[in-house]
Design a protein around this motif. Structure first.
Motif, PDB file in Angstrom:
ATOM      1  N   ASP A  26      12.521  -0.568  28.506  1.00 14.55           N
ATOM      2  CA  ASP A  26      12.509  -0.436  29.959  1.00 14.55           C
ATOM      3  C   ASP A  26      12.044   0.966  30.351  1.00 14.55           C
ATOM      4  O   ASP A  26      12.651   1.653  31.165  1.00 14.55           O
ATOM      5  CB  ASP A  26      13.893  -0.739  30.533  1.00 14.55           C
ATOM      6  N   SER A  27      10.958   1.395  29.726  1.00 14.46           N
ATOM      7  CA  SER A  27      10.353   2.709  29.982  1.00 14.46           C
ATOM      8  C   SER A  27       8.884   2.618  29.580  1.00 14.46           C
ATOM      9  O   SER A  27       8.554   2.048  28.536  1.00 14.46           O
ATOM     10  CB  SER A  27      11.103   3.769  29.169  1.00 14.46           C
ATOM     11  N   TRP A  28       8.019   3.191  30.396  1.00 18.45           N
ATOM     12  CA  TRP A  28       6.592   3.149  30.083  1.00 18.45           C
ATOM     13  C   TRP A  28       6.252   3.874  28.788  1.00 18.45           C
ATOM     14  O   TRP A  28       5.466   3.355  27.986  1.00 18.45           O
ATOM     15  CB  TRP A  28       5.759   3.684  31.250  1.00 18.45           C
ATOM     16  N   PRO A  29       6.804   5.066  28.517  1.00 19.77           N
ATOM     17  CA  PRO A  29       6.470   5.724  27.242  1.00 19.77           C
ATOM     18  C   PRO A  29       6.845   4.876  26.029  1.00 19.77           C
ATOM     19  O   PRO A  29       6.075   4.794  25.067  1.00 19.77           O
ATOM     20  CB  PRO A  29       7.255   7.030  27.287  1.00 19.77           C
ATOM     21  N   HIS A  30       8.003   4.224  26.064  1.00 23.50           N
ATOM     22  CA  HIS A  30       8.406   3.394  24.932  1.00 23.50           C
ATOM     23  C   HIS A  30       7.510   2.168  24.798  1.00 23.50           C
ATOM     24  O   HIS A  30       7.116   1.793  23.685  1.00 23.50           O
ATOM     25  CB  HIS A  30       9.872   3.002  25.051  1.00 23.50           C
ATOM     26  N   ALA A  31       7.193   1.530  25.916  1.00 24.46           N
ATOM     27  CA  ALA A  31       6.289   0.375  25.876  1.00 24.46           C
ATOM     28  C   ALA A  31       4.902   0.792  25.389  1.00 24.46           C
ATOM     29  O   ALA A  31       4.254   0.071  24.621  1.00 24.46           O
ATOM     30  CB  ALA A  31       6.204  -0.275  27.250  1.00 24.46           C
ATOM     31  N   LEU A  32       4.447   1.979  25.811  1.00 25.03           N
ATOM     32  CA  LEU A  32       3.150   2.481  25.347  1.00 25.03           C
ATOM     33  C   LEU A  32       3.145   2.709  23.840  1.00 25.03           C
ATOM     34  O   LEU A  32       2.126   2.502  23.181  1.00 25.03           O
ATOM     35  CB  LEU A  32       2.794   3.790  26.052  1.00 25.03           C
ATOM     36  N   ARG A  33       4.271   3.130  23.286  1.00 21.07           N
ATOM     37  CA  ARG A  33       4.344   3.315  21.831  1.00 21.07           C
ATOM     38  C   ARG A  33       4.083   1.999  21.103  1.00 21.07           C
ATOM     39  O   ARG A  33       3.372   1.978  20.099  1.00 21.07           O
ATOM     40  CB  ARG A  33       5.709   3.879  21.430  1.00 21.07           C
ATOM     41  N   ILE A  34       4.644   0.917  21.627  1.00 24.19           N
ATOM     42  CA  ILE A  34       4.418  -0.397  21.020  1.00 24.19           C
ATOM     43  C   ILE A  34       2.947  -0.792  21.166  1.00 24.19           C
ATOM     44  O   ILE A  34       2.312  -1.255  20.218  1.00 24.19           O
ATOM     45  CB  ILE A  34       5.330  -1.467  21.677  1.00 24.19           C
ATOM     46  N   GLY A  35       2.392  -0.614  22.368  1.00 26.75           N
ATOM     47  CA  GLY A  35       0.983  -0.940  22.600  1.00 26.75           C
ATOM     48  C   GLY A  35       0.047  -0.111  21.739  1.00 26.75           C
ATOM     49  O   GLY A  35      -0.913  -0.628  21.160  1.00 26.75           O
ATOM     50  N   LEU A  36       0.328   1.186  21.642  1.00 30.83           N
ATOM     51  CA  LEU A  36      -0.504   2.063  20.807  1.00 30.83           C
ATOM     52  C   LEU A  36      -0.386   1.684  19.336  1.00 30.83           C
ATOM     53  O   LEU A  36      -1.385   1.718  18.604  1.00 30.83           O
ATOM     54  CB  LEU A  36      -0.113   3.526  21.004  1.00 30.83           C
ATOM     55  N   ALA A  37       0.814   1.329  18.894  1.00 29.73           N
ATOM     56  CA  ALA A  37       0.987   0.925  17.495  1.00 29.73           C
ATOM     57  C   ALA A  37       0.121  -0.293  17.188  1.00 29.73           C
ATOM     58  O   ALA A  37      -0.582  -0.328  16.171  1.00 29.73           O
ATOM     59  CB  ALA A  37       2.454   0.642  17.203  1.00 29.73           C
ATOM     60  N   ALA A  38       0.134  -1.275  18.074  1.00 34.70           N
ATOM     61  CA  ALA A  38      -0.706  -2.465  17.872  1.00 34.70           C
ATOM     62  C   ALA A  38      -2.183  -2.094  17.879  1.00 34.70           C
ATOM     63  O   ALA A  38      -2.964  -2.555  17.037  1.00 34.70           O
ATOM     64  CB  ALA A  38      -0.396  -3.499  18.950  1.00 34.70           C
ATOM     65  N   MET A  39      -2.567  -1.246  18.827  1.00 35.20           N
ATOM     66  CA  MET A  39      -3.970  -0.829  18.917  1.00 35.20           C
ATOM     67  C   MET A  39      -4.407  -0.105  17.655  1.00 35.20           C
ATOM     68  O   MET A  39      -5.480  -0.373  17.108  1.00 35.20           O
ATOM     69  CB  MET A  39      -4.169   0.067  20.136  1.00 35.20           C
ATOM     70  N   PHE A  40      -3.576   0.827  17.170  1.00 34.53           N
ATOM     71  CA  PHE A  40      -3.966   1.592  15.985  1.00 34.53           C
ATOM     72  C   PHE A  40      -3.956   0.753  14.712  1.00 34.53           C
ATOM     73  O   PHE A  40      -4.738   1.019  13.797  1.00 34.53           O
ATOM     74  CB  PHE A  40      -3.114   2.851  15.837  1.00 34.53           C
ATOM     75  N   LEU A  41      -3.101  -0.250  14.636  1.00 32.24           N
ATOM     76  CA  LEU A  41      -3.180  -1.155  13.489  1.00 32.24           C
ATOM     77  C   LEU A  41      -4.497  -1.927  13.513  1.00 32.24           C
ATOM     78  O   LEU A  41      -5.126  -2.134  12.471  1.00 32.24           O
ATOM     79  CB  LEU A  41      -1.983  -2.096  13.460  1.00 32.24           C
ATOM     80  N   LEU A  42      -4.919  -2.320  14.708  1.00 30.50           N
ATOM     81  CA  LEU A  42      -6.211  -3.000  14.843  1.00 30.50           C
ATOM     82  C   LEU A  42      -7.356  -2.070  14.438  1.00 30.50           C
ATOM     83  O   LEU A  42      -8.223  -2.445  13.637  1.00 30.50           O
ATOM     84  CB  LEU A  42      -6.418  -3.485  16.275  1.00 30.50           C
TER      85      LEU A  42
END
Length: 143
Positions: A26-42
């Protein structure tokens, strides 16, 4: 364009989950960490899987030594950074390191766009804007 789509979709889904269920998300920085992790794995996968690996190797400026080894090393750094983003105590450091890595690797994207080689995703002006979005997301995720 796929990394941007992954970043936006996964971040949005993570944030939505946070609003309805998981407090940590329930925080943009934490949600961005998940999104960035997926992006960087790709993006890391492109450093190891053909035919993308050959395209990434072609993007490395010729003045740098051992393009295949550099591509492998940067792929490992991207994957390690993605994992680091998912570990709360080290996530801010991983996000900051990935932001620096993106800035350091950007000249290869410029070279590829100008010389029309490597992985062709978008024109340089648009690629620059997208890169700024990626770096900004990493900076927000660091804090």
């Amino acid at each position: 364009m796929a990394p941007l789509v992954v970043l936006v979709l996964v971040t949005g889904i993570a944030r939505l989950v946070g609003v309805f269920d998981v407090e940590w998300l329930d925080s943009w920085p934490h949600a961005l960490r998940i999104g960035l992790a997926a992006m960087f794995l790709l993006t890391a996968s492109a450093h190891f899987l053909q035919p993308r690996r050959a395209g990434v190797i072609a993007m490395v400026p010729p003045r740098l030594p051992s393009a295949p080894a550099l591509v492998t090393a940067t792929g490992v750094l991207e994957a390690a950074g993605a994992v680091g983003l998912l570990i709360p105590p080290v996530a801010p450091f991983a996000a900051a390191a990935l932001a620096v890595l993106m800035v350091v690797m950007f000249p290869a994207n410029v070279r590829a766009a100008r010389a029309d080689l490597g992985i062709k995703t978008m024109p340089l002006p648009l690629r620059t804007v997208v890169q700024v979005v990626f770096v900004a997301a990493a900076v927000v995720a660091a804090f």
